[in-house]
Design a protein around this motif. Structure first.
Motif, PDB file in Angstrom:
ATOM      1  N   LEU A 172       0.819  -1.221   0.000  1.00  0.00           N
ATOM      2  CA  LEU A 172       0.000   0.000   0.000  1.00  0.00           C
ATOM      3  C   LEU A 172       0.851   1.268   0.000  1.00  0.00           C
ATOM      4  CD1 LEU A 172      -2.793  -0.906   2.607  1.00  0.00           C
ATOM      5  CD2 LEU A 172      -2.944  -0.970   0.106  1.00  0.00           C
ATOM      6  N   TRP A 173       2.160   1.137   0.238  1.00  0.00           N
ATOM      7  CA  TRP A 173       3.022   2.315   0.357  1.00  0.00           C
ATOM      8  C   TRP A 173       2.959   3.194  -0.903  1.00  0.00           C
ATOM      9  CZ3 TRP A 173       5.100   5.589   3.489  1.00  0.00           C
ATOM     10  CH2 TRP A 173       6.134   6.430   3.066  1.00  0.00           C
ATOM     11  N   ALA A 174       3.021   2.579  -2.084  1.00  0.00           N
ATOM     12  CA  ALA A 174       2.993   3.354  -3.331  1.00  0.00           C
ATOM     13  C   ALA A 174       1.686   4.137  -3.451  1.00  0.00           C
ATOM     14  CB  ALA A 174       3.172   2.434  -4.535  1.00  0.00           C
ATOM     15  N   LEU A 175       0.559   3.532  -3.059  1.00  0.00           N
ATOM     16  CA  LEU A 175      -0.730   4.216  -3.114  1.00  0.00           C
ATOM     17  C   LEU A 175      -0.786   5.341  -2.079  1.00  0.00           C
ATOM     18  CD1 LEU A 175      -3.139   1.144  -3.426  1.00  0.00           C
ATOM     19  CD2 LEU A 175      -2.305   2.624  -5.258  1.00  0.00           C
ATOM     20  N   PHE A 176      -0.219   5.087  -0.905  1.00  0.00           N
ATOM     21  CA  PHE A 176      -0.172   6.090   0.159  1.00  0.00           C
ATOM     22  C   PHE A 176       0.615   7.315  -0.318  1.00  0.00           C
ATOM     23  CE2 PHE A 176       1.272   7.367   4.585  1.00  0.00           C
ATOM     24  CZ  PHE A 176       0.006   7.672   5.081  1.00  0.00           C
ATOM     25  N   LEU A 177       1.758   7.066  -0.940  1.00  0.00           N
ATOM     26  CA  LEU A 177       2.569   8.166  -1.473  1.00  0.00           C
ATOM     27  C   LEU A 177       1.834   8.903  -2.586  1.00  0.00           C
ATOM     28  CD1 LEU A 177       6.345   7.309  -1.918  1.00  0.00           C
ATOM     29  CD2 LEU A 177       5.273   9.059  -0.510  1.00  0.00           C
ATOM     30  N   GLU A 178       1.168   8.154  -3.439  1.00  0.00           N
ATOM     31  CA  GLU A 178       0.381   8.734  -4.531  1.00  0.00           C
ATOM     32  C   GLU A 178      -0.674   9.698  -3.973  1.00  0.00           C
ATOM     33  OE1 GLU A 178      -2.502   6.361  -7.188  1.00  0.00           O
ATOM     34  OE2 GLU A 178      -0.509   5.641  -7.759  1.00  0.00           O
ATOM     35  N   ASP A 179      -1.350   9.258  -2.909  1.00  0.00           N
ATOM     36  CA  ASP A 179      -2.396  10.091  -2.313  1.00  0.00           C
ATOM     37  C   ASP A 179      -1.817  11.333  -1.655  1.00  0.00           C
ATOM     38  OD1 ASP A 179      -4.348   8.349  -3.192  1.00  0.00           O
ATOM     39  OD2 ASP A 179      -4.361   7.178  -1.346  1.00  0.00           O
ATOM     40  N   TRP A 180      -0.644  11.203  -1.032  1.00  0.00           N
ATOM     41  CA  TRP A 180      -0.012  12.385  -0.439  1.00  0.00           C
ATOM     42  C   TRP A 180       0.537  13.314  -1.509  1.00  0.00           C
ATOM     43  CZ3 TRP A 180      -1.021  14.747   3.682  1.00  0.00           C
ATOM     44  CH2 TRP A 180      -1.565  14.056   4.759  1.00  0.00           C
ATOM     45  N   GLN A 181       0.945  12.757  -2.653  1.00  0.00           N
ATOM     46  CA  GLN A 181       1.387  13.613  -3.757  1.00  0.00           C
ATOM     47  C   GLN A 181       0.203  14.435  -4.274  1.00  0.00           C
ATOM     48  OE1 GLN A 181       4.815  13.829  -4.866  1.00  0.00           O
ATOM     49  NE2 GLN A 181       3.797  15.729  -5.486  1.00  0.00           N
ATOM     50  N   LEU A 182      -0.976  13.823  -4.333  1.00  0.00           N
ATOM     51  CA  LEU A 182      -2.198  14.534  -4.727  1.00  0.00           C
ATOM     52  C   LEU A 182      -2.451  15.710  -3.778  1.00  0.00           C
ATOM     53  CD1 LEU A 182      -4.945  14.497  -6.441  1.00  0.00           C
ATOM     54  CD2 LEU A 182      -5.865  13.190  -4.523  1.00  0.00           C
ATOM     55  N   VAL A 183      -2.306  15.462  -2.484  1.00  0.00           N
ATOM     56  CA  VAL A 183      -2.504  16.522  -1.483  1.00  0.00           C
ATOM     57  C   VAL A 183      -1.474  17.630  -1.686  1.00  0.00           C
ATOM     58  CG1 VAL A 183      -2.455  17.074   0.988  1.00  0.00           C
ATOM     59  CG2 VAL A 183      -3.495  14.932   0.214  1.00  0.00           C
ATOM     60  N   ALA A 184      -0.212  17.246  -1.847  1.00  0.00           N
ATOM     61  CA  ALA A 184       0.858  18.234  -2.022  1.00  0.00           C
ATOM     62  C   ALA A 184       0.631  19.073  -3.279  1.00  0.00           C
ATOM     63  CB  ALA A 184       2.216  17.528  -2.085  1.00  0.00           C
ATOM     64  N   ASP A 185       0.258  18.430  -4.376  1.00  0.00           N
ATOM     65  CA  ASP A 185       0.019  19.158  -5.633  1.00  0.00           C
ATOM     66  C   ASP A 185      -1.100  20.178  -5.460  1.00  0.00           C
ATOM     67  OD1 ASP A 185       1.990  17.603  -6.764  1.00  0.00           O
ATOM     68  OD2 ASP A 185       0.607  16.302  -7.877  1.00  0.00           O
ATOM     69  N   GLN A 186      -2.195  19.757  -4.821  1.00  0.00           N
ATOM     70  CA  GLN A 186      -3.331  20.654  -4.589  1.00  0.00           C
ATOM     71  C   GLN A 186      -2.920  21.802  -3.673  1.00  0.00           C
ATOM     72  OE1 GLN A 186      -5.973  19.942  -6.285  1.00  0.00           O
ATOM     73  NE2 GLN A 186      -7.857  20.552  -5.285  1.00  0.00           N
ATOM     74  N   PHE A 187      -2.154  21.487  -2.651  1.00  0.00           N
ATOM     75  CA  PHE A 187      -1.682  22.491  -1.701  1.00  0.00           C
ATOM     76  C   PHE A 187      -0.804  23.525  -2.395  1.00  0.00           C
ATOM     77  CE2 PHE A 187       1.962  23.589   1.140  1.00  0.00           C
ATOM     78  CZ  PHE A 187       1.298  24.496   1.947  1.00  0.00           C
ATOM     79  N   TYR A 188       0.140  23.076  -3.235  1.00  0.00           N
ATOM     80  CA  TYR A 188       1.038  24.018  -3.909  1.00  0.00           C
ATOM     81  C   TYR A 188       0.294  24.877  -4.923  1.00  0.00           C
ATOM     82  CZ  TYR A 188       4.843  21.688  -1.552  1.00  0.00           C
ATOM     83  OH  TYR A 188       5.664  21.176  -0.584  1.00  0.00           O
ATOM     84  N   ARG A 189      -0.707  24.301  -5.587  1.00  0.00           N
ATOM     85  CA  ARG A 189      -1.539  25.111  -6.494  1.00  0.00           C
ATOM     86  C   ARG A 189      -2.243  26.212  -5.708  1.00  0.00           C
ATOM     87  NH1 ARG A 189      -2.433  20.386  -9.549  1.00  0.00           N
ATOM     88  NH2 ARG A 189      -4.226  19.750  -8.312  1.00  0.00           N
ATOM     89  N   PHE A 190      -2.807  25.848  -4.578  1.00  0.00           N
ATOM     90  CA  PHE A 190      -3.502  26.807  -3.712  1.00  0.00           C
ATOM     91  C   PHE A 190      -2.531  27.880  -3.225  1.00  0.00           C
ATOM     92  CE2 PHE A 190      -3.852  27.738   0.874  1.00  0.00           C
ATOM     93  CZ  PHE A 190      -4.936  28.593   0.848  1.00  0.00           C
ATOM     94  N   LYS A 191      -1.332  27.454  -2.816  1.00  0.00           N
ATOM     95  CA  LYS A 191      -0.339  28.362  -2.266  1.00  0.00           C
ATOM     96  C   LYS A 191       0.094  29.387  -3.321  1.00  0.00           C
ATOM     97  CE  LYS A 191       3.658  27.963   0.768  1.00  0.00           C
ATOM     98  NZ  LYS A 191       4.698  27.068   1.271  1.00  0.00           N
ATOM     99  N   HIS A 192       0.351  28.907  -4.546  1.00  0.00           N
ATOM    100  CA  HIS A 192       0.806  29.814  -5.598  1.00  0.00           C
ATOM    101  C   HIS A 192      -0.309  30.730  -6.070  1.00  0.00           C
ATOM    102  CE1 HIS A 192       4.170  26.759  -6.073  1.00  0.00           C
ATOM    103  NE2 HIS A 192       4.734  27.870  -5.663  1.00  0.00           N
ATOM    104  N   ALA A 193      -1.533  30.254  -6.045  1.00  0.00           N
ATOM    105  CA  ALA A 193      -2.669  31.102  -6.429  1.00  0.00           C
ATOM    106  C   ALA A 193      -2.879  32.207  -5.399  1.00  0.00           C
ATOM    107  CB  ALA A 193      -3.937  30.261  -6.559  1.00  0.00           C
ATOM    108  N   ASP A 194      -2.469  31.922  -4.171  1.00  0.00           N
ATOM    109  CA  ASP A 194      -2.652  32.852  -3.061  1.00  0.00           C
ATOM    110  C   ASP A 194      -1.589  33.951  -3.028  1.00  0.00           C
ATOM    111  OD1 ASP A 194      -4.777  32.904  -1.307  1.00  0.00           O
ATOM    112  OD2 ASP A 194      -3.519  32.423   0.418  1.00  0.00           O
ATOM    113  N   LEU A 195      -0.458  33.716  -3.714  1.00  0.00           N
ATOM    114  CA  LEU A 195       0.658  34.675  -3.664  1.00  0.00           C
ATOM    115  C   LEU A 195       0.399  35.902  -4.528  1.00  0.00           C
ATOM    116  CD1 LEU A 195       3.672  32.194  -3.846  1.00  0.00           C
ATOM    117  CD2 LEU A 195       2.834  33.396  -1.837  1.00  0.00           C
TER     118      LEU A 195
END
Length: 195
Positions: A172-195
């Protein structure tokens, strides 16, 4: 990965008026209330089923397996403790049988208070108990909901396997990382849109 070292994240103190909360009955289990860990003002709020131990039997602080696995994944996708706040469906760790449905229902009121107080941008539910409690549907599970964001009670929410499930089933580790990458990508999009 070589720079990763698990650490005890700072604990968010339980509100004074709730320290002796006995509404759900878990106070009789002899465990203390853990309100949350990490940065209370973080944009990403993580919901787990209940707190793991923060001290060993000799009362020395230690990082349990759940925290180690979670921290390893978020570190790998570039998130830090400043970006994250971890809290729980149950604020005390159960040590014996209890009325699960009723207790979770009562304890979710505390989580609602945290949401109103902190207004996170994203919520990540880890494991089926967190998913069913927040989505308010006992039929839901991580397997069918993971891999995308959902609008739940007005919050951008995604789900991933519980870190202990990932430890028990390394596939499950690869799926867990995949899901956290999804969170990180969404977070960075939000962060850059906020700047």
């Amino acid at each position: 990965m070589s720079d990763f070292c698990p650490a005890l994240w700072p604990e968010d103190s339980t509100p004074e008026n709730l320290k002796d909360c006995s509404e759900c009955g878990l106070d009789q289990h002899g465990t203390r209330m853990v309100w949350g860990e990490g940065n209370p003002e973080a944009p990403i709020m993580i919901l787990l089923d209940n707190p793991g131990a923060r001290e060993d039997r000799e009362h020395r602080p230690f990082v349990c397996g759940t925290r180690q696995t979670l921290q390893q994944a978020v570190n790998q996708v570039g998130l830090t403790v400043d970006d994250l706040y971890v809290t729980y469906v149950l604020k005390r760790k159960p040590t014996r049988a209890y009325d699960k449905d009723q207790t979770r229902q009562i304890c979710m009121n505390h989580f609602k208070q945290q949401l109103q107080a902190h207004e996170p941008k994203f919520i990540v539910c880890l494991g089926n108990i967190a998913v069913q409690s927040f989505f308010q549907n006992p039929e839901y599970d991580v397997k069918s909901l993971r891999g995308k964001f959902h609008n739940v009670h007005g919050y951008q929410t995604t789900v991933a396997y519980h870190p202990l499930a990932v430890r028990r089933r390394p596939n499950l580790w690869a799926l867990f990382l995949e899901d956290w990458q999804l969170v990180a990508d969404q977070f960075y999009r939000f962060k850059h849109a906020d700047l």
